[in-house]
Design a protein around this motif. Structure first.
Motif, PDB file in Angstrom:
ATOM      1  N   ALA A 175       0.821  -1.220   0.000  1.00  0.00           N
ATOM      2  CA  ALA A 175       0.000   0.000   0.000  1.00  0.00           C
ATOM      3  C   ALA A 175       0.846   1.258   0.000  1.00  0.00           C
ATOM      4  O   ALA A 175       0.389   2.321  -0.446  1.00  0.00           O
ATOM      5  N   GLU A 176       2.087   1.159   0.486  1.00  0.00           N
ATOM      6  CA  GLU A 176       2.931   2.343   0.652  1.00  0.00           C
ATOM      7  C   GLU A 176       3.998   2.471  -0.429  1.00  0.00           C
ATOM      8  O   GLU A 176       4.886   3.326  -0.325  1.00  0.00           O
ATOM      9  N   LEU A 177       3.942   1.666  -1.456  1.00  0.00           N
ATOM     10  CA  LEU A 177       4.958   1.733  -2.503  1.00  0.00           C
ATOM     11  C   LEU A 177       4.939   3.077  -3.221  1.00  0.00           C
ATOM     12  O   LEU A 177       3.871   3.595  -3.567  1.00  0.00           O
ATOM     13  N   SER A 178       6.118   3.634  -3.467  1.00  0.00           N
ATOM     14  CA  SER A 178       6.227   4.869  -4.236  1.00  0.00           C
ATOM     15  C   SER A 178       6.221   4.537  -5.723  1.00  0.00           C
ATOM     16  O   SER A 178       6.317   3.364  -6.119  1.00  0.00           O
ATOM     17  N   ALA A 179       6.151   5.563  -6.555  1.00  0.00           N
ATOM     18  CA  ALA A 179       6.157   5.352  -7.998  1.00  0.00           C
ATOM     19  C   ALA A 179       7.465   4.707  -8.446  1.00  0.00           C
ATOM     20  O   ALA A 179       7.467   3.802  -9.290  1.00  0.00           O
ATOM     21  N   GLU A 180       8.588   5.140  -7.879  1.00  0.00           N
ATOM     22  CA  GLU A 180       9.877   4.564  -8.260  1.00  0.00           C
ATOM     23  C   GLU A 180       9.988   3.115  -7.801  1.00  0.00           C
ATOM     24  O   GLU A 180      10.459   2.250  -8.547  1.00  0.00           O
ATOM     25  N   GLN A 181       9.555   2.833  -6.583  1.00  0.00           N
ATOM     26  CA  GLN A 181       9.610   1.460  -6.081  1.00  0.00           C
ATOM     27  C   GLN A 181       8.718   0.540  -6.903  1.00  0.00           C
ATOM     28  O   GLN A 181       9.118  -0.582  -7.249  1.00  0.00           O
ATOM     29  N   ALA A 182       7.534   0.996  -7.238  1.00  0.00           N
ATOM     30  CA  ALA A 182       6.625   0.188  -8.060  1.00  0.00           C
ATOM     31  C   ALA A 182       7.225  -0.078  -9.428  1.00  0.00           C
ATOM     32  O   ALA A 182       7.144  -1.200  -9.950  1.00  0.00           O
ATOM     33  N   ALA A 183       7.849   0.937 -10.009  1.00  0.00           N
ATOM     34  CA  ALA A 183       8.458   0.776 -11.328  1.00  0.00           C
ATOM     35  C   ALA A 183       9.618  -0.215 -11.277  1.00  0.00           C
ATOM     36  O   ALA A 183       9.814  -1.024 -12.191  1.00  0.00           O
ATOM     37  N   ARG A 184      10.399  -0.168 -10.205  1.00  0.00           N
ATOM     38  CA  ARG A 184      11.513  -1.120 -10.075  1.00  0.00           C
ATOM     39  C   ARG A 184      10.999  -2.551  -9.933  1.00  0.00           C
ATOM     40  O   ARG A 184      11.568  -3.483 -10.510  1.00  0.00           O
ATOM     41  N   LEU A 185       9.942  -2.727  -9.156  1.00  0.00           N
ATOM     42  CA  LEU A 185       9.367  -4.069  -9.017  1.00  0.00           C
ATOM     43  C   LEU A 185       8.843  -4.569 -10.358  1.00  0.00           C
ATOM     44  O   LEU A 185       9.025  -5.742 -10.707  1.00  0.00           O
ATOM     45  N   ALA A 186       8.196  -3.691 -11.106  1.00  0.00           N
ATOM     46  CA  ALA A 186       7.703  -4.090 -12.426  1.00  0.00           C
ATOM     47  C   ALA A 186       8.855  -4.400 -13.375  1.00  0.00           C
ATOM     48  O   ALA A 186       8.747  -5.293 -14.225  1.00  0.00           O
ATOM     49  N   ALA A 187       9.968  -3.704 -13.218  1.00  0.00           N
ATOM     50  CA  ALA A 187      11.107  -3.886 -14.110  1.00  0.00           C
ATOM     51  C   ALA A 187      11.789  -5.235 -13.929  1.00  0.00           C
ATOM     52  O   ALA A 187      12.421  -5.745 -14.865  1.00  0.00           O
ATOM     53  N   ILE A 188      11.691  -5.832 -12.742  1.00  0.00           N
ATOM     54  CA  ILE A 188      12.372  -7.107 -12.511  1.00  0.00           C
ATOM     55  C   ILE A 188      11.513  -8.318 -12.848  1.00  0.00           C
ATOM     56  O   ILE A 188      12.000  -9.442 -12.853  1.00  0.00           O
TER      57      ILE A 188
END
Length: 249
Positions: free
Chosen positions: A195-208
């Motif tokens: 719930a607390e993921l930032s835009a950058e963190q979400a993008a990194r998770l999607a990238a892997i």
């Protein structure tokens, strides 16, 4: 006057035996065909019930997750409903994996055409197909699995809303060795919650996601950093042009 010889008797042919044999074979074939049809109908009904069940019940995991549990001895996973996942996470995954997710019926025909034109240099599986593979089937490239994947994808698209598909996908995708689902991934990489993921963190998770065992969201390579930046741009784009409208639960 000599007696005339009686006319020779014509041999009698047992015409009934071949007929009875033919009828027995025909009856056996009809019974076999009925059995196959009934079994096929039963399998279809059970499969449809299975798909409908997971529309409302959280899937306990898939075959690959079970295999990883057997191999590693333990895995990390915690189911969270879509409303407890930062919306940017769903947009990031769609931007990274399947930008037309909200607009297709399970198969992105434009992406498939591009793959054919490029000589199958990359895959064209949609998020719907990946969800079906992770929940109902096994990993692999054999034609049997692909055929089953296509059929079940149609059932899922017909019976689940898009928000449910993305919810299940985010809760069953692999993000690292033994780490499944976005909640476990958020805690594993960033010490936070989905719930607390930032835009950058979400993008990194999607990238892997395409290579979760060789990419690291917390300590990304230069390629993963560049990929995450592109995903953030893509997530903002699909939010503006309406391609993320189906993601809200």
């Amino acid at each position: 006057m000599p007696r005339s010889k009686p006319a020779p008797k014509k041999p009698r042919y047992r015409t009934g035996a071949p007929h009875r044999a033919f009828m027995a074979i025909a009856n056996t074939w009809r019974r076999f065909r009925r059995w196959v049809l009934r079994l096929s109908a039963l399998v279809l009904v059970l499969l449809l019930a299975w798909v409908l069940l997971y529309r409302f019940v959280a899937p306990p995991g898939g075959l690959f997750m079970w295999q990883e549990y057997r191999r590693l001895g333990e895995i990390s996973r915690q189911w969270v409903p879509l409303h407890q996942i930062a919306p940017i996470m769903a947009r990031s995954v769609v931007a990274a994996e399947d930008a037309n997710f909200c607009r297709h019926w399970g198969f992105d025909m434009s992406a498939i055409r591009q793959v054919i034109e490029q000589g199958a240099a990359r895959g064209a599986s949609t998020i719907s197909q990946q969800t079906v593979k992770n929940v109902f089937l096994w990993h692999g490239r054999d034609w049997t699995r692909k055929a089953l994947e296509s059929g079940i994808t149609l059932l899922v698209e017909a019976s689940w809303p898009k928000a449910r598909i993305i919810e299940v996908y985010l809760n069953i995708a692999e993000f690292d060795e033994g780490v499944f689902g976005v909640e476990a991934a958020a805690q594993h990489y960033f010490g936070t919650t989905a719930a607390e993921l930032s835009a950058e963190q979400a993008a990194r998770l999607a990238a892997i996601l395409p290579a979760p065992k060789t990419r690291n969201a917390a300590n990304p390579s230069e390629f993963t950093r560049r990929r995450a930046v592109a995903i953030m741009d893509g997530a903002a784009t699909i939010a503006r042009d309406g391609r993320a409208d189906c993601l809200s639960g």
